[in-house]
Design a protein around this motif. Structure first.
Motif, PDB file in Angstrom:
ATOM      1  N   TRP A 184     -91.480-106.588 -23.500  1.00 22.84           N
ATOM      2  CA  TRP A 184     -91.679-106.974 -24.893  1.00 22.84           C
ATOM      3  C   TRP A 184     -93.123-106.670 -25.306  1.00 22.84           C
ATOM      4  N   GLY A 185     -93.338-106.653 -26.596  1.00 25.71           N
ATOM      5  CA  GLY A 185     -94.674-106.450 -27.141  1.00 25.71           C
ATOM      6  C   GLY A 185     -94.817-107.196 -28.446  1.00 25.71           C
ATOM      7  N   GLY A 186     -96.036-107.656 -28.731  1.00 30.50           N
ATOM      8  CA  GLY A 186     -96.270-108.422 -29.953  1.00 30.50           C
ATOM      9  C   GLY A 186     -97.626-108.124 -30.550  1.00 30.50           C
ATOM     10  N   ILE A 187     -97.755-108.373 -31.857  1.00 27.99           N
ATOM     11  CA  ILE A 187     -99.019-108.160 -32.553  1.00 27.99           C
ATOM     12  C   ILE A 187     -99.169-109.251 -33.610  1.00 27.99           C
ATOM     13  N   SER A 188    -100.400-109.716 -33.802  1.00 31.07           N
ATOM     14  CA  SER A 188    -100.655-110.812 -34.737  1.00 31.07           C
ATOM     15  C   SER A 188    -100.786-110.295 -36.161  1.00 31.07           C
ATOM     16  N   PHE A 189    -100.449-111.174 -37.114  1.00 29.19           N
ATOM     17  CA  PHE A 189    -100.637-110.855 -38.526  1.00 29.19           C
ATOM     18  C   PHE A 189    -101.466-111.925 -39.246  1.00 29.19           C
ATOM     19  N   ASN A 190    -101.829-112.992 -38.518  1.00 28.42           N
ATOM     20  CA  ASN A 190    -102.617-114.059 -39.124  1.00 28.42           C
ATOM     21  C   ASN A 190    -103.276-114.874 -38.015  1.00 28.42           C
ATOM     22  N   ALA A 191    -104.445-115.474 -38.328  1.00 28.68           N
ATOM     23  CA  ALA A 191    -105.162-116.308 -37.364  1.00 28.68           C
ATOM     24  C   ALA A 191    -105.512-117.633 -38.028  1.00 28.68           C
ATOM     25  N   PRO A 192    -104.593-118.589 -38.030  1.00 32.07           N
ATOM     26  CA  PRO A 192    -104.875-119.893 -38.644  1.00 32.07           C
ATOM     27  C   PRO A 192    -105.846-120.705 -37.802  1.00 32.07           C
ATOM     28  N   ILE A 242     -98.639-106.951 -24.371  1.00 30.66           N
ATOM     29  CA  ILE A 242     -97.420-106.363 -23.827  1.00 30.66           C
ATOM     30  C   ILE A 242     -97.064-107.144 -22.569  1.00 30.66           C
ATOM     31  N   GLY A 243     -95.765-107.447 -22.396  1.00 28.90           N
ATOM     32  CA  GLY A 243     -95.364-108.257 -21.265  1.00 28.90           C
ATOM     33  C   GLY A 243     -94.103-107.767 -20.579  1.00 28.90           C
ATOM     34  N   LEU A 244     -93.966-108.163 -19.315  1.00 30.40           N
ATOM     35  CA  LEU A 244     -92.764-107.921 -18.520  1.00 30.40           C
ATOM     36  C   LEU A 244     -92.143-109.270 -18.194  1.00 30.40           C
ATOM     37  N   ARG A 245     -90.828-109.376 -18.343  1.00 27.52           N
ATOM     38  CA  ARG A 245     -90.177-110.686 -18.206  1.00 27.52           C
ATOM     39  C   ARG A 245     -89.117-110.694 -17.121  1.00 27.52           C
ATOM     40  N   TYR A 246     -89.104-111.830 -16.382  1.00 27.86           N
ATOM     41  CA  TYR A 246     -87.965-112.183 -15.525  1.00 27.86           C
ATOM     42  C   TYR A 246     -87.489-113.560 -15.941  1.00 27.86           C
ATOM     43  N   GLY A 247     -86.178-113.701 -16.105  1.00 25.85           N
ATOM     44  CA  GLY A 247     -85.615-114.990 -16.471  1.00 25.85           C
ATOM     45  C   GLY A 247     -84.397-115.322 -15.625  1.00 25.85           C
ATOM     46  N   ARG A 248     -84.154-116.613 -15.467  1.00 19.43           N
ATOM     47  CA  ARG A 248     -83.010-117.089 -14.697  1.00 19.43           C
ATOM     48  C   ARG A 248     -82.286-118.154 -15.514  1.00 19.43           C
ATOM     49  N   VAL A 249     -81.027-117.922 -15.803  1.00 26.46           N
ATOM     50  CA  VAL A 249     -80.238-118.892 -16.568  1.00 26.46           C
ATOM     51  C   VAL A 249     -79.867-120.044 -15.634  1.00 26.46           C
ATOM     52  N   TRP A 281     -85.017-120.296 -17.585  1.00 23.87           N
ATOM     53  CA  TRP A 281     -86.420-120.384 -17.172  1.00 23.87           C
ATOM     54  C   TRP A 281     -86.969-118.964 -17.118  1.00 23.87           C
ATOM     55  N   THR A 282     -88.115-118.731 -17.759  1.00 22.22           N
ATOM     56  CA  THR A 282     -88.675-117.380 -17.822  1.00 22.22           C
ATOM     57  C   THR A 282     -90.074-117.331 -17.210  1.00 22.22           C
ATOM     58  N   ILE A 283     -90.421-116.161 -16.687  1.00 23.67           N
ATOM     59  CA  ILE A 283     -91.753-115.869 -16.163  1.00 23.67           C
ATOM     60  C   ILE A 283     -92.195-114.538 -16.762  1.00 23.67           C
ATOM     61  N   ASP A 284     -93.356-114.523 -17.411  1.00 23.96           N
ATOM     62  CA  ASP A 284     -93.867-113.314 -18.048  1.00 23.96           C
ATOM     63  C   ASP A 284     -95.138-112.844 -17.342  1.00 23.96           C
ATOM     64  N   ALA A 291     -97.604-115.947 -17.481  1.00 24.62           N
ATOM     65  CA  ALA A 291     -97.028-117.154 -18.095  1.00 24.62           C
ATOM     66  C   ALA A 291     -95.849-117.597 -17.232  1.00 24.62           C
ATOM     67  N   PRO A 292     -96.123-118.390 -16.185  1.00 18.72           N
ATOM     68  CA  PRO A 292     -95.056-118.752 -15.243  1.00 18.72           C
ATOM     69  C   PRO A 292     -94.141-119.861 -15.729  1.00 18.72           C
ATOM     70  N   ILE A 293     -94.512-120.521 -16.813  1.00 18.71           N
ATOM     71  CA  ILE A 293     -93.701-121.612 -17.347  1.00 18.71           C
ATOM     72  C   ILE A 293     -93.089-121.162 -18.661  1.00 18.71           C
ATOM     73  N   GLY A 294     -91.778-121.020 -18.685  1.00 21.42           N
ATOM     74  CA  GLY A 294     -91.094-120.621 -19.904  1.00 21.42           C
ATOM     75  C   GLY A 294     -89.751-121.308 -20.030  1.00 21.42           C
ATOM     76  N   LEU A 295     -89.524-121.964 -21.145  1.00 22.89           N
ATOM     77  CA  LEU A 295     -88.270-122.662 -21.407  1.00 22.89           C
ATOM     78  C   LEU A 295     -87.612-122.014 -22.615  1.00 22.89           C
TER      79      LEU A 295
END
Length: 245
Positions: A73-81, A95-102, A113-116, A152-156
């Motif tokens: 996945w990849g992301g880009i910001s459009f605002n900085a509050p 840019i990230g690489l993901r592994y997830g386990r249902v 549970w996801t790990i990025d 990011a080892p903690i993902g829900l």
């Protein structure tokens, strides 16, 4: 009138040009990831139109417990509050690489549970710089880009309507980023913690391929481990592709 030495001007222009090229590249990657999503959404569902039995099976199976997800996945910001962080002019992309386990699946919801792994993040914001001028210095404000890698080892993650093709989802992740310089200001830290909340839509086809597009609110902070901790908040759009096995 105070002037900046030519070598410093040349360095500033090169940094601005590099930042523009990087942002263009990230934006182009997001477009490339989003185009297959549109095509997939408009394509007919052959598995459900062939026979009624096959259609019933494809809509009731959905994402199953013990499935594994592998994605990019990849992301880009459009605002900085400045809700939590206090850096209003920040720009951020990663840019990230993901592994997830249902881990669980009810009739309509799948919990994963996801790990990025994040091989590349770019943070850009304005900084004050002392520039030599004659016998003294001139304080200028310039935009600077800093690079990082992280985890990011903690993902829900919760997928709703798990047995449908178009699945809304919500997610929260936590981890860290390690920058090549102190961010977002001198006197802060290179090691920063991150957490984010995101939501969007994941389109899963009959071959267990999935395209994702969503919104993310991310916070970056050193948790007061350094003398300065202004923190950074960004609102982002992201897109990705993944495979369930």
């Amino acid at each position: 009138m105070r002037t900046v030495p030519h070598d410093i001007q040349r360095s500033l222009w090169s940094n601005l040009f590099l930042l523009r090229v990087i942002h263009q590249a990230i934006f182009s990657c997001l477009l490339l990831l989003t185009l297959p999503l549109v095509v997939l959404a408009q394509a007919p569902d052959n598995s459900s139109s062939s026979t009624s039995a096959a259609g019933a099976q494809s809509t009731t199976e959905g994402i199953q417990k013990r499935w594994n997800e592998f994605g990019v996945w990849g992301g880009i910001s459009f605002n900085a509050p400045t809700l939590i962080g206090k850096t209003p002019d920040a720009r951020f992309g990663n840019i990230g690489l993901r592994y997830g386990r249902v881990l669980a699946a009810s009739k309509t919801v799948a919990f994963e549970w996801t790990i990025d792994a994040i091989p590349l993040s770019i943070l850009s914001n304005r900084r004050f710089t002392a520039v030599p001028s004659g016998s003294g210095f001139v304080i200028t404000q310039t935009r600077k880009s800093v690079y990082a890698w992280g985890l990011a080892p903690i993902g829900l993650k919760f997928n709703f309507r798990r047995n449908r093709r178009v699945q809304p989802f919500g997610q929260a992740t936590g981890g860290f980023l390690y920058f090549n310089e102190q961010v977002p200001v001198a006197g802060a830290a290179r090691f920063n913690f991150t957490f984010d909340f995101s939501g969007g839509v994941q389109i899963v086809n009959s071959n267990r391929r999935a395209f994702t597009i969503g919104y993310k609110y991310q916070h970056i902070s050193n948790a007061n481990r350094a003398n300065a901790n202004p923190g950074v908040d960004v609102q982002m759009i992201f897109a990705g592709f993944s495979v369930f096995k």
